[in-house]
Design an enzyme around this catalytic site. Structure first.
Site, PDB file in Angstrom:
ATOM      1  N   ASP A  28     -35.342  50.506 -15.825  1.00  0.00           N
ATOM      2  CA  ASP A  28     -36.534  51.333 -15.665  1.00  0.00           C
ATOM      3  C   ASP A  28     -37.583  50.886 -16.694  1.00  0.00           C
ATOM      4  O   ASP A  28     -37.265  50.651 -17.863  1.00  0.00           O
ATOM      5  CB  ASP A  28     -36.185  52.820 -15.860  1.00  0.00           C
ATOM      6  CG  ASP A  28     -37.281  53.744 -15.368  1.00  0.00           C
ATOM      7  OD1 ASP A  28     -37.046  54.461 -14.377  1.00  0.00           O
ATOM      8  OD2 ASP A  28     -38.370  53.748 -15.973  1.00  0.00           O
ATOM      9  N   ILE A  29     -38.827  50.798 -16.263  1.00  0.00           N
ATOM     10  CA  ILE A  29     -39.903  50.316 -17.126  1.00  0.00           C
ATOM     11  C   ILE A  29     -40.218  51.312 -18.248  1.00  0.00           C
ATOM     12  O   ILE A  29     -40.752  50.932 -19.292  1.00  0.00           O
ATOM     13  CB  ILE A  29     -41.163  50.023 -16.258  1.00  0.00           C
ATOM     14  CG1 ILE A  29     -42.054  48.981 -16.879  1.00  0.00           C
ATOM     15  CG2 ILE A  29     -41.920  51.292 -15.932  1.00  0.00           C
ATOM     16  CD1 ILE A  29     -43.131  48.452 -15.952  1.00  0.00           C
ATOM     17  N   ASN A  85     -34.295  61.893  -7.407  1.00  0.00           N
ATOM     18  CA  ASN A  85     -35.383  62.844  -7.237  1.00  0.00           C
ATOM     19  C   ASN A  85     -35.898  62.758  -5.804  1.00  0.00           C
ATOM     20  O   ASN A  85     -36.116  61.654  -5.294  1.00  0.00           O
ATOM     21  CB  ASN A  85     -36.522  62.531  -8.220  1.00  0.00           C
ATOM     22  CG  ASN A  85     -36.100  62.765  -9.662  1.00  0.00           C
ATOM     23  OD1 ASN A  85     -35.424  63.744  -9.975  1.00  0.00           O
ATOM     24  ND2 ASN A  85     -36.466  61.850 -10.546  1.00  0.00           N
ATOM     25  N   GLY A  91     -40.307  65.644  -8.975  1.00  0.00           N
ATOM     26  CA  GLY A  91     -41.042  64.652  -9.754  1.00  0.00           C
ATOM     27  C   GLY A  91     -40.882  63.232  -9.235  1.00  0.00           C
ATOM     28  O   GLY A  91     -41.051  62.282  -9.992  1.00  0.00           O
ATOM     29  N   GLN A  92     -40.591  63.082  -7.948  1.00  0.00           N
ATOM     30  CA  GLN A  92     -40.468  61.725  -7.404  1.00  0.00           C
ATOM     31  C   GLN A  92     -41.818  61.020  -7.477  1.00  0.00           C
ATOM     32  O   GLN A  92     -42.826  61.539  -6.980  1.00  0.00           O
ATOM     33  CB  GLN A  92     -39.960  61.751  -5.950  1.00  0.00           C
ATOM     34  CG  GLN A  92     -39.716  60.352  -5.399  1.00  0.00           C
ATOM     35  CD  GLN A  92     -39.061  60.326  -4.024  1.00  0.00           C
ATOM     36  OE1 GLN A  92     -38.784  61.378  -3.428  1.00  0.00           O
ATOM     37  NE2 GLN A  92     -38.818  59.138  -3.506  1.00  0.00           N
ATOM     38  N   HIS A  98     -34.271  55.766  -4.741  1.00  0.00           N
ATOM     39  CA  HIS A  98     -33.596  55.130  -5.878  1.00  0.00           C
ATOM     40  C   HIS A  98     -32.715  56.122  -6.600  1.00  0.00           C
ATOM     41  O   HIS A  98     -32.999  57.314  -6.644  1.00  0.00           O
ATOM     42  CB  HIS A  98     -34.625  54.539  -6.864  1.00  0.00           C
ATOM     43  CG  HIS A  98     -35.688  55.502  -7.284  1.00  0.00           C
ATOM     44  ND1 HIS A  98     -36.782  55.803  -6.491  1.00  0.00           N
ATOM     45  CD2 HIS A  98     -35.824  56.253  -8.400  1.00  0.00           C
ATOM     46  CE1 HIS A  98     -37.545  56.678  -7.106  1.00  0.00           C
ATOM     47  NE2 HIS A  98     -36.979  56.995  -8.277  1.00  0.00           N
ATOM     48  N   HIS A 100     -31.239  56.953 -10.345  1.00  0.00           N
ATOM     49  CA  HIS A 100     -31.340  56.688 -11.778  1.00  0.00           C
ATOM     50  C   HIS A 100     -29.921  56.678 -12.338  1.00  0.00           C
ATOM     51  O   HIS A 100     -29.150  57.613 -12.058  1.00  0.00           O
ATOM     52  CB  HIS A 100     -32.117  57.798 -12.493  1.00  0.00           C
ATOM     53  CG  HIS A 100     -33.552  57.935 -12.071  1.00  0.00           C
ATOM     54  ND1 HIS A 100     -34.593  57.456 -12.834  1.00  0.00           N
ATOM     55  CD2 HIS A 100     -34.115  58.501 -10.974  1.00  0.00           C
ATOM     56  CE1 HIS A 100     -35.738  57.731 -12.238  1.00  0.00           C
ATOM     57  NE2 HIS A 100     -35.479  58.368 -11.103  1.00  0.00           N
TER      58      HIS A 100
HETATM   59  P1  5GP Z   1     -38.918  58.856  -9.838  1.00  0.00           P
HETATM   60  O1  5GP Z   1     -39.747  59.772 -10.680  1.00  0.00           O
HETATM   61  O2  5GP Z   1     -39.632  58.433  -8.566  1.00  0.00           O
HETATM   62  O3  5GP Z   1     -37.542  59.397  -9.554  1.00  0.00           O
HETATM   63  O4  5GP Z   1     -38.659  57.593 -10.719  1.00  0.00           O
HETATM   64  C1  5GP Z   1     -39.451  56.442 -10.653  1.00  0.00           C
HETATM   65  C2  5GP Z   1     -39.074  55.599 -11.848  1.00  0.00           C
HETATM   66  O5  5GP Z   1     -39.546  54.290 -11.625  1.00  0.00           O
HETATM   67  C3  5GP Z   1     -39.674  56.085 -13.161  1.00  0.00           C
HETATM   68  O6  5GP Z   1     -38.631  56.369 -14.093  1.00  0.00           O
HETATM   69  C4  5GP Z   1     -40.560  54.918 -13.614  1.00  0.00           C
HETATM   70  O7  5GP Z   1     -40.515  54.702 -15.007  1.00  0.00           O
HETATM   71  C5  5GP Z   1     -39.993  53.750 -12.834  1.00  0.00           C
HETATM   72  N1  5GP Z   1     -40.963  52.719 -12.479  1.00  0.00           N
HETATM   73  C6  5GP Z   1     -42.191  52.907 -11.911  1.00  0.00           C
HETATM   74  N2  5GP Z   1     -42.795  51.738 -11.690  1.00  0.00           N
HETATM   75  C7  5GP Z   1     -41.933  50.778 -12.120  1.00  0.00           C
HETATM   76  C8  5GP Z   1     -42.001  49.347 -12.162  1.00  0.00           C
HETATM   77  O8  5GP Z   1     -42.983  48.716 -11.738  1.00  0.00           O
HETATM   78  N3  5GP Z   1     -40.929  48.685 -12.676  1.00  0.00           N
HETATM   79  C9  5GP Z   1     -39.826  49.350 -13.135  1.00  0.00           C
HETATM   80  N4  5GP Z   1     -38.823  48.592 -13.633  1.00  0.00           N
HETATM   81  N5  5GP Z   1     -39.727  50.690 -13.114  1.00  0.00           N
HETATM   82  C10 5GP Z   1     -40.765  51.395 -12.618  1.00  0.00           C
END
Ligand code: 5GP
Ligand code: ZN
Length: 111
Positions: A28-29, A85, A91-92, A98, A100
């Site tokens: 995760d970034i 999520n 908070g998606q 995906h 986590h």
């Molecule tokens: P969500 O909130 O949708 O469950 O999680 C999305 C996750 O993707 C977040 O934790 C965010 O930091 C990660 N993320 C968003 N854009 C990128 C990206 O371009 N590269 C990587 N490695 N992670 C990302």
């Protein structure tokens, strides 16, 4: 094309820790734990709510990938958390399904 599809297509870089024909796992970034990996199917499915009787195997497959990565990164004994999520209240942020994989410390529960 969504950001995770771009990672699948290697159009934007990611720190990939696992890849096979159908799945990918990368760091995760913006990590929220010492180990924070995202596991995705290469196929673009928006969210958990789009999982049905036809494609439900994907969730099992992603779990197997998460377990492999946990072992590879040495958190299989200390434990880890899997989070998916679904939608705005969860908070998606990225609408490409995906998991986590979080670990490497004692995790608190956030609501
Ligand atoms: P969500 O909130 O949708 O469950 O999680 C999305 C996750 O993707 C977040 O934790 C965010 O930091 C990660 N993320 C968003 N854009 C990128 C990206 O371009 N590269 C990587 N490695 N992670 C990302
Ligand atoms: Zn996508």
């Amino acid at each position: 094309m969504c950001v995770f599809c771009k990672i699948v297509n290697k159009e934007i870089p990611a720190d990939i820790v696992y890849e096979d024909e159908k799945y990918m796992a990368f760091k995760d970034i913006n990590p929220k734990a010492p180990i924070h990996i995202l596991i995705i199917p290469k196929e673009h499915i928006e969210k958990l709510a789009d999982i049905n009787d036809t494609n439900k195997g994907i969730i099992g497959d992603m779990t197997v990938v998460a377990n492999k990565v946990a072992k590879q990164l040495g958190i299989d004994k200390t434990g880890y958390r899997i989070v998916i999520n679904n939608g705005p209240d969860a908070g998606q942020e990225v609408y490409h399904i995906h998991m986590h994989l979080l670990g490497g410390k004692k995790l608190l529960f956030a609501t």
